[in-house]
Design an enzyme around this catalytic site. Structure first.
Site, PDB file in Angstrom:
ATOM      1  CE  LYS A  92      -3.030   2.841   2.803  1.00  0.00           C
ATOM      2  NZ  LYS A  92      -3.628   3.059   4.143  1.00  0.00           N
ATOM      3  CB  ALA A 110      -8.496   7.558   5.140  1.00  0.00           C
ATOM      4  N   GLY A 111     -11.173   7.561   7.038  1.00  0.00           N
ATOM      5  CA  GLY A 111     -12.333   8.367   7.369  1.00  0.00           C
ATOM      6  C   GLY A 111     -13.549   7.617   7.854  1.00  0.00           C
ATOM      7  CG  ASN A 115      -5.605   0.923  12.235  1.00  0.00           C
ATOM      8  OD1 ASN A 115      -4.409   1.155  12.194  1.00  0.00           O
ATOM      9  ND2 ASN A 115      -6.108   0.278  13.272  1.00  0.00           N
TER      10      ASN A 115
END
Length: 260
Positions: free
Chosen positions: A101, A188-189, A210
């Site tokens: 990644k 993300a978010g 995460n």
């Protein structure tokens, strides 16, 4: 597998990818990830020991590569050179592992991606034989360029890393999804299960998260919730939702043959 997630020619049952940072310890990390059903786990090479420090506990003991597919990432890198160097180190530590990644940040406060440095690093890594899953902004033009370079998956943010704000711009995600020929995963978010479900209902191939799990009051329970949300969102996308209407003159129950 009836509906696998295919990345770089390999099929996975789970469409939920989970990070390994911010947990209380490696024991909780393992418990949460097992509960999530995730097969791909991402690890920040600059922050987590996977063999760099022989004298310290290693994530490899808690999450053996025989059980999980590792997705080493370049979190904490702010230029293309550092990102490439970090992922080459990961390839050495993981015995030639090609899947990675790419993440190149432009700002230490927002952690927003630097797309110019990301594009530069992507070109170098693809040329060097890496299978690059790339974290990027929700700019559809940048997403198209990263795919043209040869990235195997495009991972636009839903909102800022660690913010938990959910999907702030579904229209841009829709534009990316409309043109992409490789998997598009929200990265993300995500803050809670409904955010993950919305991403999947939009047509994303998967979701990477995460903080939403690791910083929940009960991480293991949230991991199970995210698993179910991703599965439900995928089923809803495949089923096809009803059309949106301001109002409908057609009742749910029949009007003919009404008793009385």
């Amino acid at each position: 597998m009836a509906d696998p997630l295919v990345i770089a020619g390999r099929a996975f049952r789970s469409r939920l990818l989970v990070g390994t940072g911010k947990y209380r310890d490696f024991g909780q990390t393992r418990e949460a990830i097992v509960a999530s059903g995730a097969e791909i786990v991402t690890v920040a090479i600059r922050r987590t020991n996977i063999g760099q420090d022989a004298g310290a506990p290693s994530l490899l003991d808690a999450l053996p590569p025989t059980e999980f597919t590792y997705l080493p990432n370049s979190a904490g890198c702010y230029n293309a050179e550092d990102a490439v160097r970090t992922l080459k180190l990961a390839r050495e530590l993981l015995d030639g592992h090609r899947l990675c990644k790419l993440e190149v940040l432009g700002d230490k406060d927002s952690l927003y991606p630097d797309v110019r440095q990301t594009i530069a690093a992507a070109g170098t890594l693809v040329h060097d034989g890496f299978d690059v899953m790339v974290y990027t902004s929700d700019d559809p033009i940048v997403a198209r360029e990263l795919e043209a370079i040869g990235c195997v998956a495009i991972m636009p943010l839903a909102s800022l890393i660690g913010s938990g704000m959910g999907i702030l711009n579904p229209w841009n995600l829709g534009l990316i999804l409309e043109h992409a020929k490789v998997p598009v995963l929200v990265d993300a978010g995500v803050g809670t299960a409904s955010d993950a479900a919305v991403a999947m209902e939009l047509g994303c191939a998967g979701v990477l998260m995460n903080t939403a799990i690791a910083l929940a009051r009960e991480p293991v329970r949230m991991a199970r919730a995210m698993k179910l949300a991703v599965e439900a969102g995928r089923e809803a996308f495949l089923a096809g939702r009803m059309p949106r209407k301001l109002y409908s003159g057609s009742p749910s129950s029949p009007t003919s043959g009404v008793i009385g």
